[in-house]
Design a protein around this motif. Sequence first.
Motif, mmCIF file in Angstrom:
data_model
loop_
_atom_site.group_PDB
_atom_site.id
_atom_site.type_symbol
_atom_site.label_atom_id
_atom_site.label_comp_id
_atom_site.label_asym_id
_atom_site.label_seq_id
_atom_site.Cartn_x
_atom_site.Cartn_y
_atom_site.Cartn_z
ATOM 1 N N GLN A 172 -23.189 -1.780 40.438
ATOM 2 C CA GLN A 172 -21.987 -2.176 39.699
ATOM 3 C C GLN A 172 -22.188 -3.530 39.034
ATOM 4 O OE1 GLN A 172 -18.605 -2.765 42.180
ATOM 5 N NE2 GLN A 172 -17.198 -3.128 40.499
ATOM 6 N N LEU A 173 -22.729 -4.497 39.810
ATOM 7 C CA LEU A 173 -22.988 -5.813 39.233
ATOM 8 C C LEU A 173 -24.023 -5.734 38.121
ATOM 9 C CD1 LEU A 173 -23.067 -8.002 42.483
ATOM 10 C CD2 LEU A 173 -21.268 -7.907 40.749
ATOM 11 N N ALA A 174 -25.057 -4.900 38.340
ATOM 12 C CA ALA A 174 -26.093 -4.763 37.306
ATOM 13 C C ALA A 174 -25.497 -4.179 36.026
ATOM 14 C CB ALA A 174 -27.226 -3.878 37.817
ATOM 15 N N GLN A 175 -24.602 -3.191 36.194
ATOM 16 C CA GLN A 175 -23.992 -2.598 35.015
ATOM 17 C C GLN A 175 -23.133 -3.609 34.263
ATOM 18 O OE1 GLN A 175 -24.682 0.357 33.891
ATOM 19 N NE2 GLN A 175 -25.969 0.893 35.629
ATOM 20 N N LEU A 176 -22.364 -4.412 35.029
ATOM 21 C CA LEU A 176 -21.466 -5.370 34.389
ATOM 22 C C LEU A 176 -22.207 -6.550 33.777
ATOM 23 C CD1 LEU A 176 -18.588 -5.382 37.010
ATOM 24 C CD2 LEU A 176 -18.569 -4.350 34.735
ATOM 25 N N THR A 177 -23.339 -6.947 34.394
ATOM 26 C CA THR A 177 -24.070 -8.130 33.917
ATOM 27 C C THR A 177 -25.241 -7.799 33.017
ATOM 28 O OG1 THR A 177 -25.470 -8.122 35.889
ATOM 29 C CG2 THR A 177 -23.451 -9.423 35.976
ATOM 30 N N GLN A 178 -25.717 -6.531 33.065
ATOM 31 C CA GLN A 178 -26.858 -6.180 32.227
ATOM 32 C C GLN A 178 -26.531 -5.050 31.266
ATOM 33 O OE1 GLN A 178 -30.289 -4.819 34.284
ATOM 34 N NE2 GLN A 178 -31.453 -4.466 32.433
ATOM 35 N N GLN A 179 -26.229 -3.858 31.829
ATOM 36 C CA GLN A 179 -25.984 -2.728 30.958
ATOM 37 C C GLN A 179 -24.753 -2.937 30.068
ATOM 38 O OE1 GLN A 179 -27.226 -2.171 34.133
ATOM 39 N NE2 GLN A 179 -29.165 -1.632 33.201
ATOM 40 N N LEU A 180 -23.701 -3.517 30.631
ATOM 41 C CA LEU A 180 -22.514 -3.794 29.833
ATOM 42 C C LEU A 180 -22.366 -5.300 29.651
ATOM 43 C CD1 LEU A 180 -20.024 -1.245 31.438
ATOM 44 C CD2 LEU A 180 -21.510 -0.954 29.469
ATOM 45 N N GLN A 181 -23.456 -5.921 29.258
ATOM 46 C CA GLN A 181 -23.476 -7.365 29.125
ATOM 47 C C GLN A 181 -22.663 -7.804 27.906
ATOM 48 O OE1 GLN A 181 -27.507 -8.644 27.695
ATOM 49 N NE2 GLN A 181 -28.010 -6.568 28.371
ATOM 50 N N PRO A 182 -22.331 -9.092 27.820
ATOM 51 C CA PRO A 182 -21.440 -9.564 26.755
ATOM 52 C C PRO A 182 -21.872 -9.193 25.338
ATOM 53 C CG PRO A 182 -21.696 -11.256 28.414
ATOM 54 C CD PRO A 182 -22.625 -10.154 28.803
ATOM 55 N N HIS A 183 -23.188 -9.229 25.059
ATOM 56 C CA HIS A 183 -23.588 -8.940 23.678
ATOM 57 C C HIS A 183 -23.364 -7.466 23.341
ATOM 58 C CE1 HIS A 183 -27.589 -7.197 24.815
ATOM 59 N NE2 HIS A 183 -27.468 -6.612 23.639
ATOM 60 N N PHE A 184 -23.472 -6.575 24.356
ATOM 61 C CA PHE A 184 -23.172 -5.166 24.114
ATOM 62 C C PHE A 184 -21.675 -4.992 23.849
ATOM 63 C CE2 PHE A 184 -21.371 -1.340 26.128
ATOM 64 C CZ PHE A 184 -21.835 -0.385 25.253
ATOM 65 N N LEU A 185 -20.849 -5.631 24.683
ATOM 66 C CA LEU A 185 -19.409 -5.538 24.484
ATOM 67 C C LEU A 185 -19.005 -6.112 23.124
ATOM 68 C CD1 LEU A 185 -18.130 -6.550 28.042
ATOM 69 C CD2 LEU A 185 -18.187 -4.264 27.040
ATOM 70 N N PHE A 186 -19.599 -7.257 22.777
ATOM 71 C CA PHE A 186 -19.273 -7.878 21.476
ATOM 72 C C PHE A 186 -19.635 -6.929 20.336
ATOM 73 C CE2 PHE A 186 -20.739 -10.264 17.775
ATOM 74 C CZ PHE A 186 -19.599 -10.987 17.460
ATOM 75 N N ASP A 240 -22.446 7.564 21.888
ATOM 76 C CA ASP A 240 -21.561 7.555 20.718
ATOM 77 C C ASP A 240 -21.393 6.145 20.170
ATOM 78 O OD1 ASP A 240 -21.227 10.239 20.849
ATOM 79 O OD2 ASP A 240 -19.217 10.200 21.722
ATOM 80 N N ILE A 241 -21.219 5.182 21.082
ATOM 81 C CA ILE A 241 -21.056 3.795 20.641
ATOM 82 C C ILE A 241 -22.316 3.293 19.955
ATOM 83 C CG2 ILE A 241 -20.712 1.420 21.446
ATOM 84 C CD1 ILE A 241 -18.973 2.569 23.701
ATOM 85 N N MET A 242 -23.474 3.568 20.566
ATOM 86 C CA MET A 242 -24.731 3.041 20.032
ATOM 87 C C MET A 242 -25.153 3.743 18.749
ATOM 88 S SD MET A 242 -25.216 0.613 22.085
ATOM 89 C CE MET A 242 -26.850 0.040 21.632
#
Length: 360
Positions: A172-186, A240-242
């Motif tokens: 979960q932490l890896a997903q939030l800090t790496q896979q769904l990291q800020p630059h991806f969200l931005f 879809d997002i990517m």
Amino acid sequence: MNTSPLAGEPRPIELWRRLAWPWAAFWLLMLAVGMQESLWSGELQFWRTLVNTVTSALGATVLVALQTRRINRRNHLLNQPLKWFLRAWAWMPLQLVIYVASIYGLRLGIYALAGSRYRHGPWGEVFAYDATAFVEFYVLFGGIIFGVQSYGAWAAERVRSAQQANLARQAQLAQLTQQLQPHFLFNALNTISSLIHSNPDSADRLLTRLATLLRAATDASQRPEQSLADELTLLHAYADIMTQRFADRVRITWDVDAAAPGCPVPTLGLQPLLENCFRHVVERRSALTHIAIRARHDTGTLQIEIEDDGETQRLPDTRGVGLGNLEGRLQSLYGTQANLALQLRPGGGLIVRVTLPCAH
């Protein structure tokens, strides 16, 4: 249940260490009982009682050693006690005959070497008496072994569950800090923002996909496993997002066997594999990248492949955080039945292959 020994499950040598003192105490008690019976008969002959007890103990020890050599091979039947005991007792008649013949052969030989005669009753009565004692011992020992193995499997399952929960939290932490990291969200939000006025339906669809990913990341610790069908829903959301962001630079094909979607997989286990394709291939080249996602179910095994046709010519020396975390989760959930492998694609690119057990 995994048939290989897990942490907490007693192996044969560990089982012997646990039972050594009780086993020795049992036969000392049998020796004391034999001495008492000899006293009551008015004819105390210590060496005869000792020989009889030692030969019985030796035969029983060999029998127990043979039983415990393959003890972990029956672990998959611990939740089916009747089948476990039937399997454990399958060779009991043959072992009974060998046991009785062996101990009496030893006794006759030892008595002959001592220049004495081994006295016994009619062989039919002797065999009936020893057969009854043998069966009682066999059943009692089987119950003890079943109890020890069941407790070991229960303890191992608790340890494994704790490991899974811990790895899920790490995931979960890896997903939030790496896979769904800020630059991806931005970038995702920026892509959605650019579509709000020109294509509101697409913007709404991508926003729903992003919410699906965020919800799955926060729920990963509560649900370490889910069906491949649910996992593919998350993977489609990420794809879809990517693909909207790199619309002219990537094409994804899906080839999923009809029998595969029901197989269990680690929650959010495939998303980091697809993300690696975008981070290390699509973002770094201007040419069109083809990504193929395949899933096949065959004879109790699920095989998932994510392939890109990038320019990779050599395998990476180390595994990143995402791959390392996924390997740990696979080991915790499935043991040696699962693995993660990397393979170079002919002509350039990489194939990531995940193999999992699937019994349905």
